[in-house]
Design a protein around this motif. Structure first.
Motif, PDB file in Angstrom:
ATOM      1  N   ILE A 145       0.823  -1.208   0.000  1.00  0.00           N
ATOM      2  CA  ILE A 145       0.000   0.000   0.000  1.00  0.00           C
ATOM      3  C   ILE A 145       0.856   1.257   0.000  1.00  0.00           C
ATOM      4  O   ILE A 145       1.941   1.298   0.587  1.00  0.00           O
ATOM      5  CB  ILE A 145      -0.966   0.025   1.199  1.00  0.00           C
ATOM      6  N   GLY A 146       0.355   2.285  -0.665  1.00  0.00           N
ATOM      7  CA  GLY A 146       0.985   3.595  -0.604  1.00  0.00           C
ATOM      8  C   GLY A 146       0.460   4.359   0.597  1.00  0.00           C
ATOM      9  O   GLY A 146      -0.575   4.019   1.176  1.00  0.00           O
ATOM     10  N   ILE A 147       1.177   5.396   0.973  1.00  0.00           N
ATOM     11  CA  ILE A 147       0.812   6.199   2.141  1.00  0.00           C
ATOM     12  C   ILE A 147       0.725   7.676   1.749  1.00  0.00           C
ATOM     13  O   ILE A 147       1.679   8.239   1.214  1.00  0.00           O
ATOM     14  CB  ILE A 147       1.853   6.039   3.270  1.00  0.00           C
ATOM     15  N   SER A 148      -0.438   8.285   2.007  1.00  0.00           N
ATOM     16  CA  SER A 148      -0.572   9.739   1.824  1.00  0.00           C
ATOM     17  C   SER A 148      -0.137  10.475   3.075  1.00  0.00           C
ATOM     18  O   SER A 148       0.459  11.549   3.015  1.00  0.00           O
ATOM     19  CB  SER A 148      -2.021  10.098   1.483  1.00  0.00           C
ATOM     20  N   GLY A 149      -0.485   9.895   4.222  1.00  0.00           N
ATOM     21  CA  GLY A 149      -0.092  10.476   5.496  1.00  0.00           C
ATOM     22  C   GLY A 149      -0.106   9.414   6.570  1.00  0.00           C
ATOM     23  O   GLY A 149      -0.956   8.518   6.565  1.00  0.00           O
ATOM     24  N   ILE A 150       0.842   9.485   7.499  1.00  0.00           N
ATOM     25  CA  ILE A 150       0.882   8.537   8.601  1.00  0.00           C
ATOM     26  C   ILE A 150       1.420   9.231   9.844  1.00  0.00           C
ATOM     27  O   ILE A 150       2.406   9.976   9.788  1.00  0.00           O
ATOM     28  CB  ILE A 150       1.718   7.284   8.246  1.00  0.00           C
ATOM     29  N   ASP A 151       0.733   8.999  10.941  1.00  0.00           N
ATOM     30  CA  ASP A 151       1.059   9.649  12.206  1.00  0.00           C
ATOM     31  C   ASP A 151       0.778   8.643  13.318  1.00  0.00           C
ATOM     32  O   ASP A 151      -0.208   7.892  13.246  1.00  0.00           O
ATOM     33  CB  ASP A 151       0.189  10.907  12.371  1.00  0.00           C
ATOM     34  N   LEU A 152       1.619   8.621  14.331  1.00  0.00           N
ATOM     35  CA  LEU A 152       1.458   7.627  15.391  1.00  0.00           C
ATOM     36  C   LEU A 152       0.110   7.757  16.091  1.00  0.00           C
ATOM     37  O   LEU A 152      -0.517   6.762  16.442  1.00  0.00           O
ATOM     38  CB  LEU A 152       2.592   7.761  16.413  1.00  0.00           C
ATOM     39  N   GLU A 153      -0.348   8.977  16.282  1.00  0.00           N
ATOM     40  CA  GLU A 153      -1.615   9.197  16.978  1.00  0.00           C
ATOM     41  C   GLU A 153      -2.812   9.115  16.035  1.00  0.00           C
ATOM     42  O   GLU A 153      -3.818   8.461  16.341  1.00  0.00           O
ATOM     43  CB  GLU A 153      -1.603  10.573  17.667  1.00  0.00           C
TER      44      GLU A 153
ATOM     45  N   GLY B  97      -2.880   7.858  12.915  1.00  0.00           N
ATOM     46  CA  GLY B  97      -2.891   6.655  12.094  1.00  0.00           C
ATOM     47  C   GLY B  97      -2.628   6.915  10.625  1.00  0.00           C
ATOM     48  O   GLY B  97      -2.028   7.924  10.241  1.00  0.00           O
ATOM     49  N   ILE B  98      -3.102   6.010   9.786  1.00  0.00           N
ATOM     50  CA  ILE B  98      -2.986   6.127   8.327  1.00  0.00           C
ATOM     51  C   ILE B  98      -4.160   6.969   7.838  1.00  0.00           C
ATOM     52  O   ILE B  98      -5.312   6.703   8.193  1.00  0.00           O
ATOM     53  CB  ILE B  98      -3.023   4.740   7.662  1.00  0.00           C
ATOM     54  N   THR B  99      -3.886   7.960   7.017  1.00  0.00           N
ATOM     55  CA  THR B  99      -4.938   8.857   6.540  1.00  0.00           C
ATOM     56  C   THR B  99      -4.833   9.066   5.040  1.00  0.00           C
ATOM     57  O   THR B  99      -3.788   8.826   4.436  1.00  0.00           O
ATOM     58  CB  THR B  99      -4.866  10.222   7.255  1.00  0.00           C
TER      59      THR B  99
ATOM     60  N   MET C 275      -7.084  14.257   5.562  1.00  0.00           N
ATOM     61  CA  MET C 275      -8.404  14.550   6.115  1.00  0.00           C
ATOM     62  C   MET C 275      -9.161  13.322   6.614  1.00  0.00           C
ATOM     63  O   MET C 275      -9.926  13.396   7.574  1.00  0.00           O
ATOM     64  CB  MET C 275      -9.236  15.268   5.054  1.00  0.00           C
ATOM     65  N   ASN C 276      -8.952  12.164   5.988  1.00  0.00           N
ATOM     66  CA  ASN C 276      -9.798  11.008   6.259  1.00  0.00           C
ATOM     67  C   ASN C 276      -9.026   9.853   6.890  1.00  0.00           C
ATOM     68  O   ASN C 276      -8.013   9.399   6.352  1.00  0.00           O
ATOM     69  CB  ASN C 276     -10.454  10.535   4.961  1.00  0.00           C
ATOM     70  N   PHE C 277      -9.539   9.375   8.019  1.00  0.00           N
ATOM     71  CA  PHE C 277      -8.913   8.254   8.722  1.00  0.00           C
ATOM     72  C   PHE C 277      -9.099   6.962   7.934  1.00  0.00           C
ATOM     73  O   PHE C 277     -10.182   6.682   7.414  1.00  0.00           O
ATOM     74  CB  PHE C 277      -9.531   8.111  10.111  1.00  0.00           C
ATOM     75  N   VAL C 278      -8.041   6.176   7.852  1.00  0.00           N
ATOM     76  CA  VAL C 278      -8.093   4.872   7.185  1.00  0.00           C
ATOM     77  C   VAL C 278      -7.984   3.741   8.202  1.00  0.00           C
ATOM     78  O   VAL C 278      -8.849   2.871   8.289  1.00  0.00           O
ATOM     79  CB  VAL C 278      -6.978   4.738   6.126  1.00  0.00           C
ATOM     80  N   ALA C 279      -6.906   3.749   8.988  1.00  0.00           N
ATOM     81  CA  ALA C 279      -6.674   2.652   9.928  1.00  0.00           C
ATOM     82  C   ALA C 279      -5.591   3.078  10.921  1.00  0.00           C
ATOM     83  O   ALA C 279      -4.784   3.970  10.630  1.00  0.00           O
ATOM     84  CB  ALA C 279      -6.240   1.392   9.188  1.00  0.00           C
ATOM     85  N   PRO C 280      -5.534   2.425  12.084  1.00  0.00           N
ATOM     86  CA  PRO C 280      -4.435   2.698  13.005  1.00  0.00           C
ATOM     87  C   PRO C 280      -3.123   2.166  12.454  1.00  0.00           C
ATOM     88  O   PRO C 280      -3.103   1.259  11.615  1.00  0.00           O
ATOM     89  CB  PRO C 280      -4.851   1.954  14.277  1.00  0.00           C
ATOM     90  N   VAL C 281      -2.034   2.713  12.937  1.00  0.00           N
ATOM     91  CA  VAL C 281      -0.709   2.311  12.466  1.00  0.00           C
ATOM     92  C   VAL C 281      -0.474   0.810  12.681  1.00  0.00           C
ATOM     93  O   VAL C 281       0.182   0.156  11.873  1.00  0.00           O
ATOM     94  CB  VAL C 281       0.384   3.146  13.172  1.00  0.00           C
ATOM     95  N   LYS C 282      -1.021   0.264  13.753  1.00  0.00           N
ATOM     96  CA  LYS C 282      -0.797  -1.147  14.077  1.00  0.00           C
ATOM     97  C   LYS C 282      -1.346  -2.101  13.019  1.00  0.00           C
ATOM     98  O   LYS C 282      -1.045  -3.308  13.054  1.00  0.00           O
ATOM     99  CB  LYS C 282      -1.399  -1.477  15.437  1.00  0.00           C
ATOM    100  N   LYS C 283      -2.131  -1.593  12.068  1.00  0.00           N
ATOM    101  CA  LYS C 283      -2.642  -2.420  10.980  1.00  0.00           C
ATOM    102  C   LYS C 283      -1.523  -2.848  10.039  1.00  0.00           C
ATOM    103  O   LYS C 283      -1.652  -3.818   9.292  1.00  0.00           O
ATOM    104  CB  LYS C 283      -3.709  -1.645  10.206  1.00  0.00           C
ATOM    105  N   ILE C 284      -0.404  -2.130  10.061  1.00  0.00           N
ATOM    106  CA  ILE C 284       0.742  -2.421   9.200  1.00  0.00           C
ATOM    107  C   ILE C 284       1.577  -3.542   9.811  1.00  0.00           C
ATOM    108  O   ILE C 284       1.821  -3.571  11.010  1.00  0.00           O
ATOM    109  CB  ILE C 284       1.618  -1.157   9.024  1.00  0.00           C
TER     110      ILE C 284
END
Length: 215
Positions: free
Chosen positions: A133-141, A143-145, A179-188
């Motif tokens: 998967i590609g990542i547009s944005g990722i942040d520990l708090e 998550g993947i957005t 802008m839009n939440f996808v999943a928490p980081v732990k999904k990776i």
């Protein structure tokens, strides 16, 4: 640099800073394709090393995913599922013996991805060994957005259909929140980035038992 960071205009990184982007920002595909191209190529090569013969893999639409498809050369009997017409056409030319499956869906002109209910239904009903998967944005708090709501929904189904989720992320996406939440980081399960990746972030991933590969 600290002053710019405190005002939200930039984010400090090792040895410098990068410009902050608004949560709704989505860079045009043709521009994104050339951004950090050397890093993307190294990330793609590392990703390809994780692919085994006869696997069923999913390569999500995106510029780094396209680099992965460009570098699959020696794997045998692969089934590749994708929501990218670009990736499907590339593999049809370079690896005609592979089984290529397109998800269908509505074409997003900004990202060249197939998204929406048709794509969601496809990913809801398949299972793969590995999803790249590609990542547009990722942040520990946060998550993947993702910037686009419909694309974020499709991405959720992509994440859920894989035994192993492998995130392809150059350093510029770390700490960015779309802008839009996808999943928490732990999904990776596996996180592949470049050597400029924020050290504190990657150390936190390792503490979460997420395999981290820096190239």
């Amino acid at each position: 640099l600290n002053r710019l960071a405190s005002k939200g205009h930039a984010r400090r990184t090792h040895g410098g800073a990068i410009k902050m982007e608004y949560v709704g920002h989505e860079m045009k595909y043709d521009i994104q394709k050339q951004k950090n191209i050397d890093e993307k190529k190294r990330i793609a090569l590392a990703a390809c090393s994780l692919i085994g013969d006869e696997e069923v893999i999913l390569i999500e639409a995106g510029t780094t995913g396209y680099q992965v498809a460009s570098n699959i050369t020696s794997r045998k009997n692969l089934t590749v599922i994708t929501n990218s017409c670009d990736i499907a056409l590339l593999l049809e030319k370079t690896n005609p013996d592979y089984k290529i499956i397109l998800s269908g869906g509505v074409l997003n002109n900004d990202t060249h991805s197939l998204i929406g209910p048709i794509a969601d239904n496809a990913f809801r009903n398949i299972f793969v060994d590995k999803a790249f998967i590609g990542i547009s944005g990722i942040d520990l708090e946060k998550g993947i957005t993702a910037a686009d709501f419909i694309e974020a929904q499709t991405k959720k189904y992509i994440l859920n259909c894989a035994k192993q989720v492998i995130a392809l992320c150059d350093y510029s996406k770390i700490g960015h929140v779309s802008m839009n939440f996808v999943a928490p980081v732990k999904k990776i399960n596996v996180f592949i980035s470049d050597l400029e990746a924020d050290k504190e972030f990657t150390e936190k991933l390792q503490e979460m038992e997420i395999e981290t590969i820096l190239v």
